[in-house]
Design a protein around this motif. Sequence first.
Motif, short mmCIF file in Angstrom:
data_model
loop_
_atom_site.label_atom_id
_atom_site.label_comp_id
_atom_site.label_asym_id
_atom_site.label_seq_id
_atom_site.Cartn_x
_atom_site.Cartn_y
_atom_site.Cartn_z
N THR A 116 2.89 -5.12 8.62
CA THR A 116 4.11 -4.39 8.96
C THR A 116 4.59 -3.55 7.78
O THR A 116 4.98 -2.39 7.96
CB THR A 116 5.22 -5.37 9.40
N ASP A 120 4.91 0.46 7.69
CA ASP A 120 6.21 1.05 7.34
C ASP A 120 6.11 2.00 6.15
O ASP A 120 6.74 3.06 6.13
CB ASP A 120 7.25 -0.05 7.04
N GLN A 124 7.08 5.88 6.37
CA GLN A 124 8.10 6.48 5.50
C GLN A 124 7.53 7.65 4.71
O GLN A 124 8.20 8.67 4.52
CB GLN A 124 8.66 5.42 4.54
#
Length: 147
Positions: A116, A120, A124
């Motif tokens: 995860t 992420d 980003q």
Amino acid sequence: MILHNKTSAHDAIVVRSPATMEEKDIHRQRSAARAKVKTEALSAKLLDAAFAITYYNDFSRRFGPPAERPPPIDLGVLGDRFSKGEINDAIRLVSELLKDAYQAGDDLRERRLTHTEAVDRLRQGHPGFSDKCYEETISKGLFESLW
């Protein structure tokens, strides 16, 4: 490898070459994979379409002997929906995302990040792609980080 199949004493021996059948199956599977990527790209958002084609051309289709590989998909197929400038910008963004593949895969493999967290971080740093693009980037990175 030659197989001899004999079902009874009166049946003729059936000889077939699995290698030839396997080659046909491999060619059919590769052609189907190429067609699927192209079809999906033609209906996807620009970044996802450019990613799908680039990922296929530069990674997925490269497995196997060069003479047996299907041809790359021309990014020009996106020209009916997007301008050359938009396509070039998307290709640049895809390249930037894929440059981070190794690090994402290595961070995950070495357990510096969870899955995860790795997704992420990619999201980003490279916004606008679908989850599938981030997942495939990590898969590529895991593969690359093994060597």
